[in-house]
Design a protein around this motif. Structure first.
Motif, PDB file in Angstrom:
ATOM      1  N   UNK A  15      34.200  35.274  30.408  1.00  0.00           N
ATOM      2  CA  UNK A  15      35.026  34.557  30.062  1.00  0.00           C
ATOM      3  C   UNK A  15      35.912  35.731  29.236  1.00  0.00           C
ATOM      4  N   UNK A  16      37.278  35.365  29.111  1.00  0.00           N
ATOM      5  CA  UNK A  16      38.486  36.271  28.549  1.00  0.00           C
ATOM      6  C   UNK A  16      39.133  35.367  27.411  1.00  0.00           C
ATOM      7  N   UNK A  17      39.287  35.958  26.289  1.00  0.00           N
ATOM      8  CA  UNK A  17      39.664  35.501  25.029  1.00  0.00           C
ATOM      9  C   UNK A  17      41.345  35.310  25.274  1.00  0.00           C
ATOM     10  N   UNK A  18      41.823  35.914  26.431  1.00  0.00           N
ATOM     11  CA  UNK A  18      43.363  35.823  26.625  1.00  0.00           C
ATOM     12  C   UNK A  18      43.942  34.678  26.949  1.00  0.00           C
ATOM     13  N   UNK A  19      44.950  34.300  26.560  1.00  0.00           N
ATOM     14  CA  UNK A  19      45.689  32.919  26.622  1.00  0.00           C
ATOM     15  C   UNK A  19      47.275  33.305  27.178  1.00  0.00           C
ATOM     16  N   UNK A  20      47.576  32.271  27.951  1.00  0.00           N
ATOM     17  CA  UNK A  20      49.316  32.468  28.140  1.00  0.00           C
ATOM     18  C   UNK A  20      49.979  32.596  26.933  1.00  0.00           C
ATOM     19  N   UNK A  21      49.716  31.617  26.089  1.00  0.00           N
ATOM     20  CA  UNK A  21      50.541  31.657  24.923  1.00  0.00           C
ATOM     21  C   UNK A  21      50.532  32.970  23.955  1.00  0.00           C
ATOM     22  N   UNK A  22      49.454  33.531  23.938  1.00  0.00           N
ATOM     23  CA  UNK A  22      49.311  34.985  23.127  1.00  0.00           C
ATOM     24  C   UNK A  22      49.628  36.022  23.990  1.00  0.00           C
ATOM     25  N   UNK A  23      49.509  35.966  25.278  1.00  0.00           N
ATOM     26  CA  UNK A  23      49.668  37.411  25.983  1.00  0.00           C
ATOM     27  C   UNK A  23      50.388  37.424  27.045  1.00  0.00           C
ATOM     28  N   UNK A  24      50.927  36.039  27.493  1.00  0.00           N
ATOM     29  CA  UNK A  24      51.922  36.226  28.774  1.00  0.00           C
ATOM     30  C   UNK A  24      53.422  36.144  28.623  1.00  0.00           C
ATOM     31  N   UNK A  25      53.899  36.141  27.392  1.00  0.00           N
ATOM     32  CA  UNK A  25      55.279  36.042  27.123  1.00  0.00           C
ATOM     33  C   UNK A  25      56.082  37.460  27.482  1.00  0.00           C
ATOM     34  N   UNK A  26      57.072  37.299  27.989  1.00  0.00           N
ATOM     35  CA  UNK A  26      57.909  38.491  28.510  1.00  0.00           C
ATOM     36  C   UNK A  26      59.125  38.796  27.541  1.00  0.00           C
ATOM     37  N   UNK A  27      58.724  40.164  27.139  1.00  0.00           N
ATOM     38  CA  UNK A  27      59.675  40.516  26.028  1.00  0.00           C
ATOM     39  C   UNK A  27      61.092  41.258  26.515  1.00  0.00           C
ATOM     40  N   UNK A  58      36.709  38.261  35.320  1.00  0.00           N
ATOM     41  CA  UNK A  58      37.835  37.275  34.872  1.00  0.00           C
ATOM     42  C   UNK A  58      39.048  38.079  34.587  1.00  0.00           C
ATOM     43  N   UNK A  59      40.397  37.449  34.530  1.00  0.00           N
ATOM     44  CA  UNK A  59      41.627  38.321  34.289  1.00  0.00           C
ATOM     45  C   UNK A  59      41.438  38.476  32.773  1.00  0.00           C
ATOM     46  N   UNK A  60      41.983  39.551  32.446  1.00  0.00           N
ATOM     47  CA  UNK A  60      42.507  40.007  31.057  1.00  0.00           C
ATOM     48  C   UNK A  60      43.836  40.371  31.052  1.00  0.00           C
ATOM     49  N   UNK A  61      44.647  40.287  29.926  1.00  0.00           N
ATOM     50  CA  UNK A  61      46.068  40.624  29.766  1.00  0.00           C
ATOM     51  C   UNK A  61      46.502  41.822  29.969  1.00  0.00           C
ATOM     52  N   UNK A  62      45.516  43.085  30.064  1.00  0.00           N
ATOM     53  CA  UNK A  62      45.999  44.475  30.131  1.00  0.00           C
ATOM     54  C   UNK A  62      46.126  44.974  28.826  1.00  0.00           C
ATOM     55  N   UNK A  63      46.093  44.356  27.755  1.00  0.00           N
ATOM     56  CA  UNK A  63      46.030  44.942  26.328  1.00  0.00           C
ATOM     57  C   UNK A  63      44.725  45.192  25.620  1.00  0.00           C
ATOM     58  N   UNK A  64      43.866  44.042  26.329  1.00  0.00           N
ATOM     59  CA  UNK A  64      42.365  44.068  26.203  1.00  0.00           C
ATOM     60  C   UNK A  64      41.597  44.204  27.551  1.00  0.00           C
ATOM     61  N   UNK A  78      50.437  38.740  33.652  1.00  0.00           N
ATOM     62  CA  UNK A  78      49.166  38.467  33.038  1.00  0.00           C
ATOM     63  C   UNK A  78      48.962  36.793  33.541  1.00  0.00           C
ATOM     64  N   UNK A  79      47.639  36.636  34.362  1.00  0.00           N
ATOM     65  CA  UNK A  79      47.657  35.378  34.677  1.00  0.00           C
ATOM     66  C   UNK A  79      46.044  34.884  34.035  1.00  0.00           C
ATOM     67  N   UNK A  80      46.142  34.390  32.915  1.00  0.00           N
ATOM     68  CA  UNK A  80      45.036  34.382  32.116  1.00  0.00           C
ATOM     69  C   UNK A  80      44.696  32.872  31.553  1.00  0.00           C
ATOM     70  N   UNK A  81      43.500  32.671  31.053  1.00  0.00           N
ATOM     71  CA  UNK A  81      43.189  31.244  30.572  1.00  0.00           C
ATOM     72  C   UNK A  81      43.476  30.229  31.421  1.00  0.00           C
ATOM     73  N   UNK A  82      44.200  29.251  31.029  1.00  0.00           N
ATOM     74  CA  UNK A  82      44.290  28.096  31.988  1.00  0.00           C
ATOM     75  C   UNK A  82      45.847  28.083  32.531  1.00  0.00           C
ATOM     76  N   UNK A  83      46.510  29.172  32.508  1.00  0.00           N
ATOM     77  CA  UNK A  83      47.742  29.333  33.088  1.00  0.00           C
ATOM     78  C   UNK A  83      47.952  28.857  34.526  1.00  0.00           C
TER      79      UNK A  83
END
Length: 317
Positions: free
Chosen positions: A7-19, A167-173, A211-216
């Motif tokens: 499993x990965x601790x990454x979530x869409x809310x924490x990791x998948x925002x576009x800046x 599992x997918x991770x966000x790329x920062x971890x 990033x395609x993580x968590x329950x995205x």
């Protein structure tokens, strides 16, 4: 879901925002329409493409895969060379569903994917026709048969891509590389190709949109990527680990993970701890020129484990 699954601790809310900057809604819709058209073209074109000789077929697969990534406005930059043909186990880090066409755009291969994908509308059918090897992740007893299947494909001269983080991770971890798939490379006596994937913004920082993580949901991921601008996908083909360098899959997995991490160590998200690395063997760096030694006997069971010039595929953002 089984408790032993990675499993990965990454979530869409924490990791998948576009800046970065965003595309207009009409432009995003056009990008999605282009992607859908390419997928349908892939479904219709897969049977005749399968009749082509290896060289032309791989050229078609590369072109189609690159076009699919470009359809979302993502540029592709490749560092390193695919090298000689023959069986090889590719082991990239895993960030997004985009990783699959991204790897195929650089080095056409067979993918190892979870069996759920086979049931996806259109995409599942396309994956099956592309020679994807499916694994039932919820059935630990199915793992030995999967290892044997991958070994058979490698012995047949196929390149097989496995995402060993599971599992997918966000790329920062990044997650720990699971060991089971590396047994296939030992059994088939083929090289292991570490691959570093990254999605970056114009300033070189990790892009969150792919990033395609968590329950995205897949639909949310598609729309987020279509709206993002200024995203570049970077593929680094790292030095191959020759057969015989490591006789144990634990050491082989650790060496591959260290190679991927060392290529571009990720910046950890606040609150996320780095995943642990297994103890590293003290052998010298892997090269393709090492003579192969016979690996240890096969052990088919799951162990719960804890440079070249750059080439670019470019498309306007």
């Amino acid at each position: 879901m089984s408790v032993w699954l990675p499993t990965s601790p990454c979530t869409p809310e924490a990791c998948a925002g576009h800046e970065g900057s965003t595309a207009s809604v009409p432009r995003a819709v056009l990008r999605l329409a282009a992607a859908v058209a390419l997928i349908l073209l892939g479904v219709l074109g897969a049977p005749p493409a399968g009749l082509l000789p290896d060289g032309p077929r791989r050229t078609v697969v590369r072109a189609w895969s690159a076009a699919l990534v470009r359809a979302f406005g993502i540029r592709i930059t490749v560092h390193g060379s695919p090298g000689p043909g023959g069986g090889r186990l590719l082991v990239p880090n895993h960030i997004s569903w985009l990783d699959i066409p991204l790897v195929a755009a650089v080095m056409p291969c067979r993918m190892l994917a979870k069996s759920d994908i086979r049931a996806w509308p259109v995409l599942g059918r396309l994956a099956g026709r592309a020679g994807t090897l499916f694994i039932e992740r919820d059935r630990i007893r199915a793992l030995p048969a999967t290892v044997e299947t991958v070994t058979g494909a490698l012995l047949a001269g196929d390149r097989v891509t496995v995402f060993p983080e599971g599992s997918t991770w966000c790329g920062r971890a990044q997650g720990t590389f699971r060991r089971a798939a590396f047994q296939s490379a030992l059994d088939a006596r083929v090289p292991v190709q570490p691959v570093r994937l990254a999605y970056l913004l114009c300033d070189g920082t990790p892009a969150g949109a792919p990033a395609f993580v968590g329950d995205d949901p897949l639909t949310a991921s598609l729309w987020r990527i279509a709206r993002a601008r200024g995203v570049r996908a970077e593929v680094r083909l790292l030095p191959r680990i020759p057969p015989g360098r490591y006789a144990d899959r634990r050491d082989l997995a650790a060496a591959a993970q260290q190679a991927v991490l060392g290529a571009s160590a990720p910046t950890l998200l606040p609150g996320l701890r780095p995943s642990g690395l297994a103890a590293q063997p003290t052998a010298p760096p892997a090269t393709d020129k090492d003579s192969a030694n016979r690996p240890a006997a096969s052990v088919h069971h799951w162990v719960s484990s804890s440079p070249a010039a750059a080439n670019s595929f470019r498309t306007p953002s």
